[in-house]
Design a protein around this motif. Structure first.
Motif, PDB file in Angstrom:
ATOM      1  N   LEU A 282       0.792  -1.165  -0.023  1.00 10.89           N
ATOM      2  CA  LEU A 282      -0.023   0.081  -0.059  1.00 10.89           C
ATOM      3  C   LEU A 282       0.644   1.199  -0.037  1.00 10.89           C
ATOM      4  CD1 LEU A 282      -3.189  -0.900   2.250  1.00 10.89           C
ATOM      5  CD2 LEU A 282      -2.798  -0.923  -0.022  1.00 10.89           C
ATOM      6  N   ALA A 283       2.005   1.134   0.745  1.00  7.01           N
ATOM      7  CA  ALA A 283       2.795   2.465   0.735  1.00  7.01           C
ATOM      8  C   ALA A 283       3.583   2.427  -0.739  1.00  7.01           C
ATOM      9  CB  ALA A 283       3.925   2.008   1.753  1.00  7.01           C
ATOM     10  N   ASP A 284       3.871   1.374  -1.330  1.00  5.35           N
ATOM     11  CA  ASP A 284       4.496   1.734  -2.571  1.00  5.35           C
ATOM     12  C   ASP A 284       3.420   2.357  -3.599  1.00  5.35           C
ATOM     13  OD1 ASP A 284       6.722   0.630  -1.979  1.00  5.35           O
ATOM     14  OD2 ASP A 284       6.400  -1.506  -2.529  1.00  5.35           O
ATOM     15  N   SER A 285       2.047   1.790  -3.328  1.00 11.09           N
ATOM     16  CA  SER A 285       1.027   2.216  -4.214  1.00 11.09           C
ATOM     17  C   SER A 285       0.759   3.687  -4.007  1.00 11.09           C
ATOM     18  CB  SER A 285      -0.206   1.282  -4.126  1.00 11.09           C
ATOM     19  OG  SER A 285      -0.007  -0.009  -4.253  1.00 11.09           O
ATOM     20  N   ALA A 286       0.796   4.194  -2.825  1.00 15.39           N
ATOM     21  CA  ALA A 286       0.632   5.482  -2.732  1.00 15.39           C
ATOM     22  C   ALA A 286       1.696   6.532  -3.296  1.00 15.39           C
ATOM     23  CB  ALA A 286       0.590   5.826  -1.051  1.00 15.39           C
ATOM     24  N   VAL A 287       3.042   6.065  -3.090  1.00 12.05           N
ATOM     25  CA  VAL A 287       4.106   6.866  -3.923  1.00 12.05           C
ATOM     26  C   VAL A 287       3.891   6.702  -5.312  1.00 12.05           C
ATOM     27  CG1 VAL A 287       6.623   6.625  -4.060  1.00 12.05           C
ATOM     28  CG2 VAL A 287       5.735   6.166  -1.762  1.00 12.05           C
ATOM     29  N   GLU A 288       3.787   5.589  -5.791  1.00 11.36           N
ATOM     30  CA  GLU A 288       3.620   5.520  -7.258  1.00 11.36           C
ATOM     31  C   GLU A 288       2.617   6.308  -7.791  1.00 11.36           C
ATOM     32  OE1 GLU A 288       3.829   1.347  -8.648  1.00 11.36           O
ATOM     33  OE2 GLU A 288       5.336   1.083  -7.351  1.00 11.36           O
ATOM     34  N   LEU A 289       1.353   6.359  -7.243  1.00 12.08           N
ATOM     35  CA  LEU A 289       0.232   7.122  -7.486  1.00 12.08           C
ATOM     36  C   LEU A 289       0.761   8.738  -7.512  1.00 12.08           C
ATOM     37  CD1 LEU A 289      -2.713   7.727  -8.324  1.00 12.08           C
ATOM     38  CD2 LEU A 289      -3.386   7.296  -5.954  1.00 12.08           C
ATOM     39  N   ASP A 290       1.459   9.308  -6.324  1.00 12.24           N
ATOM     40  CA  ASP A 290       1.631  10.654  -6.238  1.00 12.24           C
ATOM     41  C   ASP A 290       2.703  10.976  -7.485  1.00 12.24           C
ATOM     42  OD1 ASP A 290       0.068  11.135  -4.225  1.00 12.24           O
ATOM     43  OD2 ASP A 290       1.745  11.133  -2.714  1.00 12.24           O
ATOM     44  N   VAL A 291       3.649  10.088  -7.765  1.00 10.67           N
ATOM     45  CA  VAL A 291       4.751  10.364  -8.744  1.00 10.67           C
ATOM     46  C   VAL A 291       3.903  10.526 -10.194  1.00 10.67           C
ATOM     47  CG1 VAL A 291       6.424   9.478 -10.215  1.00 10.67           C
ATOM     48  CG2 VAL A 291       6.517   9.073  -7.747  1.00 10.67           C
ATOM     49  N   ALA A 292       2.802   9.526 -10.492  1.00 10.88           N
ATOM     50  CA  ALA A 292       2.127   9.591 -11.652  1.00 10.88           C
ATOM     51  C   ALA A 292       1.204  10.911 -11.939  1.00 10.88           C
ATOM     52  CB  ALA A 292       1.246   8.304 -11.731  1.00 10.88           C
ATOM     53  N   ARG A 293       0.697  11.245 -10.911  1.00 12.57           N
ATOM     54  CA  ARG A 293      -0.011  12.268 -10.921  1.00 12.57           C
ATOM     55  C   ARG A 293       0.816  13.765 -10.996  1.00 12.57           C
ATOM     56  NH1 ARG A 293      -2.526  11.837  -6.144  1.00 12.57           N
ATOM     57  NH2 ARG A 293      -4.662  11.090  -6.935  1.00 12.57           N
ATOM     58  N   LEU A 294       1.646  13.740 -10.271  1.00 11.34           N
ATOM     59  CA  LEU A 294       2.841  14.995 -10.855  1.00 11.34           C
ATOM     60  C   LEU A 294       3.240  14.867 -12.215  1.00 11.34           C
ATOM     61  CD1 LEU A 294       4.890  14.794  -7.488  1.00 11.34           C
ATOM     62  CD2 LEU A 294       3.386  16.790  -8.163  1.00 11.34           C
ATOM     63  N   LEU A 295       3.573  13.797 -12.773  1.00  7.50           N
ATOM     64  CA  LEU A 295       4.041  13.741 -14.129  1.00  7.50           C
ATOM     65  C   LEU A 295       2.954  14.102 -15.153  1.00  7.50           C
ATOM     66  CD1 LEU A 295       5.837  12.930 -16.478  1.00  7.50           C
ATOM     67  CD2 LEU A 295       5.386  10.512 -16.076  1.00  7.50           C
ATOM     68  N   VAL A 296       1.543  13.602 -14.906  1.00  7.12           N
ATOM     69  CA  VAL A 296       0.595  13.835 -15.813  1.00  7.12           C
ATOM     70  C   VAL A 296      -0.098  15.312 -15.658  1.00  7.12           C
ATOM     71  CG1 VAL A 296      -1.983  13.200 -16.372  1.00  7.12           C
ATOM     72  CG2 VAL A 296      -0.313  11.378 -15.856  1.00  7.12           C
ATOM     73  N   TYR A 297      -0.027  15.949 -14.395  1.00  9.27           N
ATOM     74  CA  TYR A 297      -0.599  17.236 -14.371  1.00  9.27           C
ATOM     75  C   TYR A 297       0.348  18.273 -14.894  1.00  9.27           C
ATOM     76  CZ  TYR A 297      -4.837  15.941 -11.418  1.00  9.27           C
ATOM     77  OH  TYR A 297      -6.078  15.726 -11.250  1.00  9.27           O
ATOM     78  N   LYS A 298       1.809  17.780 -14.695  1.00  9.84           N
ATOM     79  CA  LYS A 298       2.833  18.732 -15.243  1.00  9.84           C
ATOM     80  C   LYS A 298       2.626  18.837 -16.642  1.00  9.84           C
ATOM     81  CE  LYS A 298       7.593  19.024 -16.085  1.00  9.84           C
ATOM     82  NZ  LYS A 298       9.130  18.358 -16.065  1.00  9.84           N
ATOM     83  N   THR A 299       2.622  17.653 -17.479  1.00  2.42           N
ATOM     84  CA  THR A 299       2.366  17.556 -18.840  1.00  2.42           C
ATOM     85  C   THR A 299       1.393  18.142 -19.401  1.00  2.42           C
ATOM     86  OG1 THR A 299       3.552  15.479 -18.931  1.00  2.42           O
ATOM     87  CG2 THR A 299       2.375  15.873 -20.751  1.00  2.42           C
ATOM     88  N   ALA A 300       0.137  18.131 -18.486  1.00  2.82           N
ATOM     89  CA  ALA A 300      -1.301  18.947 -18.900  1.00  2.82           C
ATOM     90  C   ALA A 300      -0.903  20.426 -18.951  1.00  2.82           C
ATOM     91  CB  ALA A 300      -2.189  18.459 -18.219  1.00  2.82           C
ATOM     92  N   TRP A 301      -0.278  20.875 -17.768  1.00  3.47           N
ATOM     93  CA  TRP A 301       0.057  22.212 -17.474  1.00  3.47           C
ATOM     94  C   TRP A 301       0.727  22.821 -18.846  1.00  3.47           C
ATOM     95  CZ3 TRP A 301       5.003  24.264 -16.183  1.00  3.47           C
ATOM     96  CH2 TRP A 301       5.146  25.862 -15.819  1.00  3.47           C
ATOM     97  N   ARG A 302       2.218  22.132 -19.025  1.00  4.82           N
ATOM     98  CA  ARG A 302       2.787  22.500 -20.261  1.00  4.82           C
ATOM     99  C   ARG A 302       2.089  22.587 -21.718  1.00  4.82           C
ATOM    100  NH1 ARG A 302       7.065  18.897 -21.572  1.00  4.82           N
ATOM    101  NH2 ARG A 302       7.846  20.763 -23.045  1.00  4.82           N
ATOM    102  N   ALA A 303       1.139  21.446 -21.808  1.00  4.51           N
ATOM    103  CA  ALA A 303       0.134  21.490 -22.936  1.00  4.51           C
ATOM    104  C   ALA A 303      -0.614  22.904 -23.064  1.00  4.51           C
ATOM    105  CB  ALA A 303      -0.441  20.381 -23.117  1.00  4.51           C
ATOM    106  N   ASP A 304      -1.124  23.206 -21.889  1.00  7.24           N
ATOM    107  CA  ASP A 304      -1.783  24.429 -21.784  1.00  7.24           C
ATOM    108  C   ASP A 304      -0.969  25.614 -22.001  1.00  7.24           C
ATOM    109  OD1 ASP A 304      -4.070  22.860 -21.184  1.00  7.24           O
ATOM    110  OD2 ASP A 304      -4.127  23.254 -19.242  1.00  7.24           O
ATOM    111  N   ARG A 305       0.191  25.450 -21.887  1.00  9.77           N
ATOM    112  CA  ARG A 305       1.044  26.726 -22.304  1.00  9.77           C
ATOM    113  C   ARG A 305       1.701  26.698 -23.653  1.00  9.77           C
ATOM    114  NH1 ARG A 305       4.205  28.881 -17.730  1.00  9.77           N
ATOM    115  NH2 ARG A 305       6.234  28.693 -19.136  1.00  9.77           N
ATOM    116  N   GLY A 306       1.140  25.788 -24.399  1.00  5.54           N
ATOM    117  CA  GLY A 306       1.458  25.814 -25.786  1.00  5.54           C
ATOM    118  C   GLY A 306       2.831  24.870 -26.254  1.00  5.54           C
ATOM    119  N   GLU A 307       3.283  24.295 -25.265  1.00  3.36           N
ATOM    120  CA  GLU A 307       4.621  23.431 -25.225  1.00  3.36           C
ATOM    121  C   GLU A 307       4.290  22.010 -26.069  1.00  3.36           C
ATOM    122  OE1 GLU A 307       7.000  23.469 -21.834  1.00  3.36           O
ATOM    123  OE2 GLU A 307       6.063  25.362 -21.014  1.00  3.36           O
ATOM    124  N   ASP A 308       5.239  21.967 -26.755  1.00  2.00           N
ATOM    125  CA  ASP A 308       5.175  20.559 -27.358  1.00  2.00           C
ATOM    126  C   ASP A 308       5.254  19.216 -26.207  1.00  2.00           C
ATOM    127  OD1 ASP A 308       5.642  18.190 -28.955  1.00  2.00           O
ATOM    128  OD2 ASP A 308       7.383  18.564 -29.955  1.00  2.00           O
TER     129      ASP A 308
END
Length: 384
Positions: A282-308
């Motif tokens: 469960l601890a591993d799952s919580a860590v991996e989920l947080d990492v995934a969320r940061l990666l996905v949201y960062k990419t979405a944020w960059r897309a909204d800025r018009g970046e490739d």
């Protein structure tokens, strides 16, 4: 650096949470038992969501949408995917439809935003998936028309929608540079839904499509001839990011369920939450989920800025889908036999997560694309 979602996005997520709890949650028992809900209910639910402001999230306001971008799309669909029925917000045209010309705009793009028409996306074939240059469906020019022949495979919702976005070869000698996109209305002679394909997952029964001398006017071509490679690349990048956001909701729901169960289930006089064999997964799952969320949201944020974000979309979907597969497996294991029972959402999520490591490009293709970006021409040395 501010990691808070903008207030308008937080408000939209709150609306999505309320909609999920009030309208989707009561349907869960039926969905798990039957593997889906009645098709007629889905458009009705989308209209109800629309009344709550959940519609055309990333469509620019000048085209009738909310104009909130990819970060809002991802945040809302994370929330909605805490229910297993794979509910999507409506009114969102496929990105390729932004390339509609003046004569196509109202009939296809605007009709989707207005909720009058829906589309399906037809790329995959029996003999090819991610290799655009290997497309065998052919669109041959004949005067003012194209005549289409070939097959498409694993096309979701083709039997339910009003038109198809088709990718076909107009010059096979040019490989991916010879592929063109077309808009094919349902009911066009020669366009046939040959069969439904039962799958191991809930709520996804794709189709096999057969084109036999399907004649369409050249006015149905989307974009320039031979330019579908560029259109598909943009299309798939946005799709991969959205799919990555689904995995966040899947994993969060499974983790929440497993944590609650571990606290109440007892063995040998103590809750299983006290067992290290339960704690560490469960601890591993919580860590991996947080990492995934940061990666996905960062990419979405960059897309909204018009970046490739093409490569970051590969990374997001690769990591998030594999994370969701691991998390669903661990959480199901925490439940033991109860997790394997048909009335458990975990078993549905477990099977659903397996799909997303394949659809919109396999994990192996994503790794290859990421490696090519890292290594440059050396990655292709000796490639056939």
């Amino acid at each position: 650096m501010d990691f808070e979602l903008p207030s308008e996005v937080r408000d939209l997520v709150a609306s999505a949470r309320e909609f999920r709890e009030q309208r989707l949650a009561p349907l869960e028992r039926e969905f798990l038992r039957e593997g889906n809900v009645e098709w007629a209910l889905r458009p009705k639910l989308q209209e109800e969501a629309r009344e709550r402001g959940l519609w055309a999230i990333d469509v620019p306001s000048e085209h009738g949408g909310l104009g909130l971008g990819q970060l809002a799309v991802c945040a809302v669909h994370e929330e909605l995917n805490r229910h297993p029925m794979m509910f999507e917000v409506g009114g969102a045209p496929e990105p390729v439809l932004y390339n509609c010309d003046e004569g196509q705009w109202d009939r296809y793009f605007k009709a989707v935003v207005d909720g009058e028409r829906r589309s399906a996306y037809a790329f995959t074939e029996p003999g090819t998936g991610s290799d655009l240059g290997a497309v065998e469906t052919v669109a041959a020019r004949d005067g003012d028309d194209y005549v289409i022949n070939g097959r498409k495979m694993f096309i979701g919702l083709a039997e339910r929608v009003e038109f198809l976005i088709l990718f076909a070869a107009t010059d096979r000698s040019k490989g991916p540079r010879g592929v063109t996109a077309f808009l094919i209305d349902s009911g066009t002679p020669g366009y046939n839904i040959e069969r439904l394909i039962p799958t191991m997952g809930d709520a996804w029964v794709p189709t096999e499509i057969h084109f036999e001398d399907c004649r369409v006017p050249a006015t149905q071509r989307l974009g320039e001839e031979g330019k579908a490679f560029v259109l598909a690349d943009e299309q798939l990048s946005h799709g991969r990011l959205k799919i990555a956001s689904y995995q966040l909701g899947i994993a969060q729901r499974c983790l929440d369920e497993a944590v609650a169960y571990a606290q109440e289930r007892t063995t040998w006089g103590a809750p299983i939450a006290s067992r290290q064999g339960i704690q560490f997964p469960l601890a591993d799952s919580a860590v991996e989920l947080d990492v995934a969320r940061l990666l996905v949201y960062k990419t979405a944020w960059r897309a909204d800025r018009g970046e490739d974000v093409r490569v970051d979309a590969f990374k997001s979907k690769l990591y998030a889908t594999e994370m969701a597969q691991r998390v669903t497996d661990r959480c199901l294991q925490v439940f033991g036999g109860r997790g394997y029972a048909k009335d458990s959402p975990l078993q549905s999520y477990y099977r659903q997560a397996r799909l997303w490591r394949i659809g919109h490009g396999t994990a192996e293709i994503h790794r290859w694309m990421i490696a090519r970006d890292l290594l440059g021409p050396a990655a292709m040395a000796g490639a056939g």
